[in-house]
Structure formats: C-alpha cells, structure tokens
Write a protein that holds these residues in place. Structure first.
Motif, PDB file in Angstrom:
ATOM      1  N   GLN A  22      68.664 -22.381   9.012  1.00 54.16           N
ATOM      2  CA  GLN A  22      69.919 -22.805   9.633  1.00 54.16           C
ATOM      3  C   GLN A  22      69.800 -22.946  11.148  1.00 54.16           C
ATOM      4  O   GLN A  22      70.713 -23.458  11.781  1.00 54.16           O
ATOM      5  CB  GLN A  22      71.021 -21.823   9.292  1.00 54.16           C
ATOM      6  CG  GLN A  22      71.297 -21.780   7.801  1.00 54.16           C
ATOM      7  CD  GLN A  22      72.240 -20.651   7.431  1.00 54.16           C
ATOM      8  OE1 GLN A  22      72.366 -19.672   8.166  1.00 54.16           O
ATOM      9  NE2 GLN A  22      72.880 -20.790   6.290  1.00 54.16           N
ATOM     10  N   ASN A  27      72.125 -28.913  13.858  1.00 54.63           N
ATOM     11  CA  ASN A  27      72.998 -28.255  12.894  1.00 54.63           C
ATOM     12  C   ASN A  27      73.324 -29.158  11.705  1.00 54.63           C
ATOM     13  O   ASN A  27      74.383 -29.059  11.129  1.00 54.63           O
ATOM     14  CB  ASN A  27      74.279 -27.753  13.566  1.00 54.63           C
ATOM     15  CG  ASN A  27      74.919 -26.637  12.775  1.00 54.63           C
ATOM     16  OD1 ASN A  27      74.261 -25.957  11.993  1.00 54.63           O
ATOM     17  ND2 ASN A  27      76.208 -26.436  12.965  1.00 54.63           N
ATOM     18  N   GLU A  28      72.428 -30.079  11.403  1.00 53.82           N
ATOM     19  CA  GLU A  28      72.636 -30.992  10.277  1.00 53.82           C
ATOM     20  C   GLU A  28      71.543 -30.855   9.225  1.00 53.82           C
ATOM     21  O   GLU A  28      71.823 -30.847   8.038  1.00 53.82           O
ATOM     22  CB  GLU A  28      72.694 -32.436  10.762  1.00 53.82           C
ATOM     23  CG  GLU A  28      73.900 -32.743  11.628  1.00 53.82           C
ATOM     24  CD  GLU A  28      73.882 -34.148  12.170  1.00 53.82           C
ATOM     25  OE1 GLU A  28      73.025 -34.951  11.764  1.00 53.82           O
ATOM     26  OE2 GLU A  28      74.732 -34.450  13.032  1.00 53.82           O
ATOM     27  N   SER A  30      68.347 -28.812   7.571  1.00 52.72           N
ATOM     28  CA  SER A  30      67.613 -27.556   7.530  1.00 52.72           C
ATOM     29  C   SER A  30      66.124 -27.855   7.718  1.00 52.72           C
ATOM     30  O   SER A  30      65.666 -28.977   7.520  1.00 52.72           O
ATOM     31  CB  SER A  30      67.852 -26.824   6.206  1.00 52.72           C
ATOM     32  OG  SER A  30      67.377 -27.599   5.134  1.00 52.72           O
TER      33      SER A  30
END
Length: 101
Positions: A22, A27-28, A30
């Motif tokens: 994460q 933040n899109e 992994s």
C-alpha cells in the motif's frame, strides 16, 4: 523502514525483504517486493553519489566547483570519469560522517 545502507547490505547478504504493497507513490497501484526492489530501486542502489562537501550555495559556488564521491560495487568505476570526482568501493568509507568545513 530501512536506510539505503541497510537495504544494500540485506541484498548483498541475501536477507529477506517485505515492501508494504500500500506504500506506493500514487496510491493507485500496489507494488510487489520484487518489482519495487529489483526493477525500480535497482538503479538507485547500484551506484550512490554524494557531494564531497556541503554548505550554503554548494551547487552554484563558482569558486569551488562541486565534486562527487561515488560508491560503486567492487570491480566497477563511476559512470563519468572526471579528475575531480572520486569513486570508492568501500561502504564504511562512503558512509562515514563528512569532515566539518
């Protein structure tokens, strides 16, 4: 969280890693440990470069041109030979505290 020095040492000794899937820049998407360490970070861990001195206006000081110290794997040299730059293969020497100006 590991420092660059610790990551290099763990890679050298074959110790395990775990990258938080994460913790990614956008933040899109992994990221896997293998993708992050061996594809993305490999370029940042092979050669490490730092300035030979630090202080006010270091990059634009025309009287004292900036020189670099490069940590390179044993048996290799820095990418751009320049007489004012230094390439070393000794981790302990590279990571020591710089002399005070």
């Amino acid at each position: 969280m590991l420092s660059v020095r610790e990551v290099r040492e763990r890679l050298r000794k074959g110790h395990p890693f775990h990258v938080n899937e994460q913790a990614n820049w956008n933040n899109e998407d992994s990221v896997s440990t293998e993708d992050y360490l061996y594809d993305y970070m490999a370029k940042n861990l092979y050669y490490i470069e730092c300035w030979s001195r630090y202080g006010f206006n270091t990059e634009s000081d025309r009287e004292h041109p900036l020189s670099y110290i490069t940590l390179a794997p044993t048996g290799t040299t820095g990418s751009e030979p320049d007489p004012k730059n230094t390439t070393i293969n000794d981790d302990r020497l590279f990571w020591q505290a710089p002399p005070l100006a």
